[in-house]
Write an enzyme that holds these catalytic residues in place. Structure first.
Site, short mmCIF file in Angstrom:
data_model
loop_
_atom_site.label_atom_id
_atom_site.label_comp_id
_atom_site.label_asym_id
_atom_site.label_seq_id
_atom_site.Cartn_x
_atom_site.Cartn_y
_atom_site.Cartn_z
N GLY A 52 -26.93 1.31 1.36
CA GLY A 52 -25.99 1.86 0.38
C GLY A 52 -26.14 1.18 -0.96
N VAL A 53 -26.77 1.89 -1.90
CA VAL A 53 -27.00 1.28 -3.22
C VAL A 53 -26.23 2.07 -4.27
CG1 VAL A 53 -29.11 -0.12 -3.16
CG2 VAL A 53 -29.29 2.35 -2.93
N GLY A 54 -24.90 2.05 -4.14
CA GLY A 54 -24.04 2.80 -5.04
C GLY A 54 -23.46 1.93 -6.14
N VAL A 74 -21.36 -0.43 -6.25
CA VAL A 74 -21.37 -1.88 -6.02
C VAL A 74 -22.75 -2.35 -5.57
CG1 VAL A 74 -20.33 -3.80 -4.76
CG2 VAL A 74 -18.92 -1.83 -5.38
N LYS A 102 0.86 -1.19 0.00
CA LYS A 102 0.00 0.00 0.00
C LYS A 102 0.89 1.23 0.00
CE LYS A 102 -4.48 0.98 0.51
NZ LYS A 102 -5.62 0.32 -0.10
P1 NAD Z 1 -20.43 4.41 -3.71
O1 NAD Z 1 -19.98 5.71 -3.17
O2 NAD Z 1 -20.65 4.27 -5.17
O3 NAD Z 1 -21.79 3.96 -2.97
C1 NAD Z 1 -22.00 4.09 -1.60
C2 NAD Z 1 -23.48 4.36 -1.39
O4 NAD Z 1 -23.69 4.39 0.01
C3 NAD Z 1 -23.94 5.70 -1.95
O5 NAD Z 1 -25.19 5.56 -2.60
C4 NAD Z 1 -24.02 6.60 -0.70
O6 NAD Z 1 -25.04 7.60 -0.82
C5 NAD Z 1 -24.36 5.59 0.37
N1 NAD Z 1 -23.87 5.98 1.70
C6 NAD Z 1 -22.69 6.58 2.02
N2 NAD Z 1 -22.60 6.76 3.34
C7 NAD Z 1 -23.74 6.27 3.87
C8 NAD Z 1 -24.22 6.18 5.19
N3 NAD Z 1 -23.52 6.65 6.23
N4 NAD Z 1 -25.42 5.62 5.38
C9 NAD Z 1 -26.16 5.14 4.33
N5 NAD Z 1 -25.75 5.22 3.04
C10 NAD Z 1 -24.55 5.77 2.82
O7 NAD Z 1 -19.35 3.34 -3.17
P2 NAD Z 1 -19.10 1.85 -3.69
O8 NAD Z 1 -17.96 1.87 -4.66
O9 NAD Z 1 -20.39 1.20 -4.05
O10 NAD Z 1 -18.51 1.20 -2.36
C11 NAD Z 1 -19.35 0.86 -1.28
C12 NAD Z 1 -18.54 0.16 -0.20
O11 NAD Z 1 -17.88 -0.98 -0.76
C13 NAD Z 1 -17.41 1.01 0.41
O12 NAD Z 1 -17.30 0.66 1.77
C14 NAD Z 1 -16.20 0.58 -0.36
O13 NAD Z 1 -15.00 0.79 0.39
C15 NAD Z 1 -16.48 -0.89 -0.54
N6 NAD Z 1 -15.78 -1.52 -1.65
C16 NAD Z 1 -15.95 -1.08 -2.92
C17 NAD Z 1 -15.26 -1.69 -3.97
C18 NAD Z 1 -15.45 -1.25 -5.40
O14 NAD Z 1 -15.04 -1.99 -6.31
N7 NAD Z 1 -16.06 -0.10 -5.65
C19 NAD Z 1 -14.39 -2.78 -3.70
C20 NAD Z 1 -14.25 -3.23 -2.38
C21 NAD Z 1 -14.95 -2.59 -1.37
#
Ligand code: NAD
Length: 351
Positions: free
Chosen positions: A179-181, A183, A79
């Site tokens: 959290g429906v982002g 992923v 890292k």
């Molecule tokens: P993203 O930002 O696209 O989506 C996150 C969603 O969660 C958003 O819709 C946001 O509005 C919502 N959110 C944020 N804080 C919140 C809270 N306190 N309460 C309720 N909703 C909340 O992120 P992502 O890329 O989908 O990642 C989501 C999680 O997965 C993170 O913890 C990230 O570290 C982890 N992750 C992501 C990946 C990847 O490939 N993107 C890989 C490994 C782990």
């Protein structure tokens, strides 16, 4: 530019870089390369001290060793962190200097995106080192990891369902997702396609309501969502959501979501075990993204078919974790650590 090694027990190589010309103050930690070159993201944060940055880079690089070992990416753990205010210190010259620092590891450390680092920054890093992943698809990179992370989560949810209720049939099953982002949404759609009923919440409630209308998800407020009765609780937003207060209030059979650092502390995995809730360790179920990147650094280069086939093995990885947990009567988190260590030891023994 001045690069100085820092001796840290249990780590292969840790170094500091200071460059007065560009203001770069960064650390790279390579924890272990027994299974392959170390790969891990580059993070830029306004750490209050170098000690705080060192603590973070050591913790995160070790985490990457375990994540990659369980995911069988053929990679080790590393890292990097840059100390500074993301709004003030970014410049092409700073990232070119960072590239020279990465290059000084001779391929032992390969970098990728992490907090406050975007593709444009990595493109500048790439001017001075080839050890960069996660650039655009046009450049032969593996592209956006989120769809692969989601796919891996779905495979992991199947293994978790088998552990929790003896079948991966989601018909008649309910999933509560926070959290429906990037992923969460594709993961939710895969679960729905498999027959599950989705109940979602998001800190951005309006956005959740819009998704609910579009896809037929039930939408609930974020506050208290973890108490809602369901088969799988899928935290897909942020870390530390499962702690002393929330775990006793859970009303689910299993926890399986993509969020990093879901548990406030490791001992919370034992609390889940005591409650009879199957916990899919976060770094095992959310490894689809790193597995996809691992294909990029393999000798044959990136190939989507290979990536998908490997991402689907998240199912097998979780089955292996649950087997170790049952075998040794330990939490699934301790089991995944044990599995990682067993794989590293086996590789060392045959080296
Ligand atoms: P993203 O930002 O696209 O989506 C996150 C969603 O969660 C958003 O819709 C946001 O509005 C919502 N959110 C944020 N804080 C919140 C809270 N306190 N309460 C309720 N909703 C909340 O992120 P992502 O890329 O989908 O990642 C989501 C999680 O997965 C993170 O913890 C990230 O570290 C982890 N992750 C992501 C990946 C990847 O490939 N993107 C890989 C490994 C782990």
């Amino acid at each position: 530019m001045e690069i100085t090694e820092i001796q840290v027990d249990g780590y292969e190589k840790v170094a500091r870089c200071r460059d007065d010309e560009t203001g770069l103050h960064a650390l790279i930690a390579v924890h272990d390369t027994t299974l392959g070159p170390s790969l891990g993201g580059m993070r830029l944060l306004p750490y209050v001290s170098e000690d705080e940055a060192l603590f973070d880079v050591l913790r995160l690089s070790k985490g990457m060793t375990y994540k990659s070992a369980v995911a069988e990416t053929g990679l080790g753990g590393g890292k990097s962190v840059i100390i500074g205010d993301p709004a003030k210190i970014k410049s092409p010259a700073l990232f070119e200097a960072m590239g020279r620092f990465v290059e000084s590891f001779g391929g032992k450390y390969i970098t990728a995106e992490d907090m406050n680092i975007g593709i444009a920054d990595l493109e500048n890093v790439n001017k001075t080192t080839k050890y960069v992943t996660g650039l655009s698809r046009e450049k032969g990179s593996s592209g956006n990891p989120s769809p692969y992370t989601a796919r891996g989560c779905f495979q992991g949810a199947r293994a978790t369902a088998e552990e929790a209720w003896g079948s991966d049939d989601f018909n008649g099953r309910t999933v509560v997702m926070q959290g429906v982002g990037a992923v969460g949404l594709p993961f939710a759609l895969m679960l729905q396609e498999a027959g599950a009923k989705l109940i979602i919440c998001d800190i951005n409630h309006e956005y959740a309501v819009k998704l609910g209308k579009e896809h037929g998800f039930e939408v609930i407020p974020d506050a208290g969502h973890h108490q809602v009765e369901c088969d799988i609780y899928a935290p897909c937003a942020r870390g530390a959501g499962l702690n002393d207060e929330t775990i006793p209030e859970l009303n689910c059979k299993a926890v399986a979501g993509c969020a990093n650092n879901v548990l406030l502390e490791e001992r919370h995995a034992d609390m889940l075990k005591e409650r009879g809730i199957v916990y899919a360790p976060d770094y095992v179920i959310n490894a689809g993204g790193i597995i996809n990147v691992g294909v990029e650094v393999s000798p044959d280069g990136y190939n989507e078919e290979v990536a998908i086939e490997r991402v689907d093995r998240v199912y097998n990885n979780l089955k292996a974790v649950y087997d170790v947990a049952r075998r040794d009567d330990i939490s699934t988190l301790t089991a995944s650590g044990r599995l990682a260590e067993e794989r590293i030891e086996a590789a060392r023994a045959t080296a």
